[in-house]
Write an enzyme that holds these catalytic residues in place. Sequence first.
Site, PDB file in Angstrom:
ATOM      1  N   LEU A  37     -25.319 -63.955  19.105  1.00 50.99           N
ATOM      2  CA  LEU A  37     -26.556 -64.639  18.750  1.00 50.99           C
ATOM      3  C   LEU A  37     -27.643 -63.640  18.400  1.00 50.99           C
ATOM      4  O   LEU A  37     -28.557 -63.924  17.620  1.00 50.99           O
ATOM      5  CB  LEU A  37     -27.024 -65.513  19.919  1.00 50.99           C
ATOM      6  CG  LEU A  37     -26.063 -66.625  20.349  1.00 50.99           C
ATOM      7  CD1 LEU A  37     -26.517 -67.213  21.680  1.00 50.99           C
ATOM      8  CD2 LEU A  37     -25.989 -67.700  19.288  1.00 50.99           C
TER       9      LEU A  37
ATOM     10  N   ALA B 130     -29.519 -56.242  20.390  1.00 50.44           N
ATOM     11  CA  ALA B 130     -30.680 -55.365  20.527  1.00 50.44           C
ATOM     12  C   ALA B 130     -30.234 -53.971  20.959  1.00 50.44           C
ATOM     13  O   ALA B 130     -29.039 -53.669  20.992  1.00 50.44           O
ATOM     14  CB  ALA B 130     -31.667 -55.954  21.528  1.00 50.44           C
ATOM     15  N   SER B 131     -31.185 -53.127  21.303  1.00 53.03           N
ATOM     16  CA  SER B 131     -30.871 -51.746  21.646  1.00 53.03           C
ATOM     17  C   SER B 131     -30.029 -51.641  22.903  1.00 53.03           C
ATOM     18  O   SER B 131     -29.112 -50.825  22.985  1.00 53.03           O
ATOM     19  CB  SER B 131     -32.173 -50.955  21.836  1.00 53.03           C
ATOM     20  OG  SER B 131     -32.990 -51.033  20.706  1.00 53.03           O
TER      21      SER B 131
ATOM     22  N   ALA C 231     -28.506 -54.484  24.737  1.00 51.65           N
ATOM     23  CA  ALA C 231     -27.432 -55.457  24.938  1.00 51.65           C
ATOM     24  C   ALA C 231     -27.373 -56.432  23.778  1.00 51.65           C
ATOM     25  O   ALA C 231     -28.239 -56.435  22.892  1.00 51.65           O
ATOM     26  CB  ALA C 231     -27.656 -56.209  26.249  1.00 51.65           C
ATOM     27  N   GLN C 232     -26.348 -57.278  23.790  1.00 54.61           N
ATOM     28  CA  GLN C 232     -26.239 -58.371  22.835  1.00 54.61           C
ATOM     29  C   GLN C 232     -25.817 -59.626  23.576  1.00 54.61           C
ATOM     30  O   GLN C 232     -25.293 -59.569  24.690  1.00 54.61           O
ATOM     31  CB  GLN C 232     -25.277 -58.028  21.710  1.00 54.61           C
ATOM     32  CG  GLN C 232     -23.839 -57.791  22.105  1.00 54.61           C
ATOM     33  CD  GLN C 232     -23.036 -57.243  20.932  1.00 54.61           C
ATOM     34  OE1 GLN C 232     -23.445 -56.289  20.255  1.00 54.61           O
ATOM     35  NE2 GLN C 232     -21.880 -57.852  20.662  1.00 54.61           N
ATOM     36  N   VAL C 233     -26.058 -60.785  22.955  1.00 57.03           N
ATOM     37  CA  VAL C 233     -25.847 -62.070  23.613  1.00 57.03           C
ATOM     38  C   VAL C 233     -24.889 -62.929  22.795  1.00 57.03           C
ATOM     39  O   VAL C 233     -25.022 -63.017  21.566  1.00 57.03           O
ATOM     40  CB  VAL C 233     -27.183 -62.813  23.810  1.00 57.03           C
ATOM     41  CG1 VAL C 233     -26.950 -64.170  24.482  1.00 57.03           C
ATOM     42  CG2 VAL C 233     -28.147 -61.971  24.640  1.00 57.03           C
TER      43      VAL C 233
ATOM     44  N   LYS D 271     -24.852 -62.222  28.222  1.00 63.71           N
ATOM     45  CA  LYS D 271     -25.553 -60.997  27.827  1.00 63.71           C
ATOM     46  C   LYS D 271     -24.718 -59.800  28.262  1.00 63.71           C
ATOM     47  O   LYS D 271     -24.384 -59.663  29.444  1.00 63.71           O
ATOM     48  CB  LYS D 271     -26.939 -60.957  28.474  1.00 63.71           C
ATOM     49  CG  LYS D 271     -27.797 -59.783  28.039  1.00 63.71           C
ATOM     50  CD  LYS D 271     -29.209 -59.908  28.613  1.00 63.71           C
ATOM     51  CE  LYS D 271     -30.108 -58.774  28.143  1.00 63.71           C
ATOM     52  NZ  LYS D 271     -31.499 -58.914  28.683  1.00 63.71           N
TER      53      LYS D 271
ATOM     54  N   ASP E 225     -42.885 -59.708  28.782  1.00 63.12           N
ATOM     55  CA  ASP E 225     -42.504 -59.431  27.397  1.00 63.12           C
ATOM     56  C   ASP E 225     -42.435 -60.730  26.587  1.00 63.12           C
ATOM     57  O   ASP E 225     -41.404 -61.035  25.980  1.00 63.12           O
ATOM     58  CB  ASP E 225     -41.151 -58.715  27.376  1.00 63.12           C
ATOM     59  CG  ASP E 225     -40.814 -58.144  26.008  1.00 63.12           C
ATOM     60  OD1 ASP E 225     -41.743 -57.904  25.213  1.00 63.12           O
ATOM     61  OD2 ASP E 225     -39.612 -57.943  25.722  1.00 63.12           O
TER      62      ASP E 225
END
Length: 469
Positions: A191, A194-195, A197-199, A216, A366
């Site tokens: 989905l 990123a730097s 992790a990924q989901v 994640k 964030d």
Amino acid sequence: MAAATSTRWLLLSLACAEGLRADVGWAAALVHSKPSPAMVALEPEAPLVEFPAPLSASERISRTATFWARTVPVIASYLRVYTGLQLKEQLFGQCLSQEECELVWQEQHERGADTLANAIGDLRGFFVKVGQIIASRQDLFPAPYIERLAGLTDFLDPMPAELTKAVIEQELLLEGETFEDVFVEFDDEPLGAASVAQVHRAVLSPKYGGGEVAVKVQRPAIEAKLMGDIAALKALAFQVRGIKVIPIDYYTVFSELEAQLADEFDFVKESLAMERIGNALAHGLEGEPCIPSIVTPRPVAGLVTRRVLVMDFFRGEPLSRAVETMRRRGIDPESAEAKAFGRKLLSALTEAFGKTILGTGFFHADPHPGNIFVLDDGRIGLIDFGQVRAVEELLSPIRGCASFLAWTRDPPTRPGATCISMPVAMSACGTRPCAHPLWLLTLCAGEADLTPRAHHSSSGDARARQSGC
């Protein structure tokens, strides 16, 4: 038993030879009775998945040297422009007009922004995250940098599906379990990536409760690489502290980013923060259950480790794509319908952050548009709890006051003081009365006096007066 033990030690030794580190920081409350996860247990006929090795010392030095070689000339160019303007004024009495000065600096900013954007695109890693932060901070960086870096995507070089599943198998599977014992569906396409992790979207097996979830997964060997990147940024920022042409202390900025980044590598901590903030939003000021103004995902018990986090799946669109989605559905972003949604969104965010900041003192730190979701059912969702902050010490002197207060501060007289004003709507749950006015919270950096003052007449003022605050 001895043979099984020897086999486990052999697998562990092989893994260490590949640059992997055994994970010993398990949170018992989240993994329950799970033993330490087995190493990668692929089918015998499946090809061996190669994990990326951590950067060697020479690779880290080379990466840092490349960064310095690309960025130091940018800083030097600013010094040249500044020195040239100063010499013209002091030696030759040539003073540019304000418009001419602005043009000179505009051109310099555009050159610097192009150079920095190209360097970030080549180096990637944590530098992409820094670029995204720069693009969102108009108060800290010149406009050309904001515009040039605004196109940075957070969908960065996703890991291959085989590697992602290997990480999950290493982290989550019990001995003897297969991937299909945990997930009956798993989307190979992430989905987002990123730097850190990924989901991925997945569906749990009945054994683990079933249902749609988001998984994640942390990139292998990424921690040392990203921490090395931030160390390079800090070292550079330290060298330019006090230079007049760079009026902001970026060393302090990057030091704070370093502290934030360190927290993002531990998904157990993230899951605990997710639960804590979710519980705060789902309860009223006196602990009674209520319907939260913003919904948050919850971690799946037993499926959380330091590098993998399984949580509720939110179906919807991030706020960063809200305008695009509206237009795709035939809704004018300037229409009355869109403006009504905007008011609903602002109200939900104001109540949620007012409750967590002023109530519990523990909040999501964030909340950029990519982490705020508009769900298909119309609710507002908040994701990614890798960055949270606690302000209990700041709020402790005012905890004795009523929940509904007007906090105001006059504009600071001290030059350079920074004020942040935030409207905070604190409303009660259920059938209890609400304080409809938006309280204005203004915090001035360097100003220790946070004296509460009554706001304009409203039902909330009566509550403040009754409390004696």
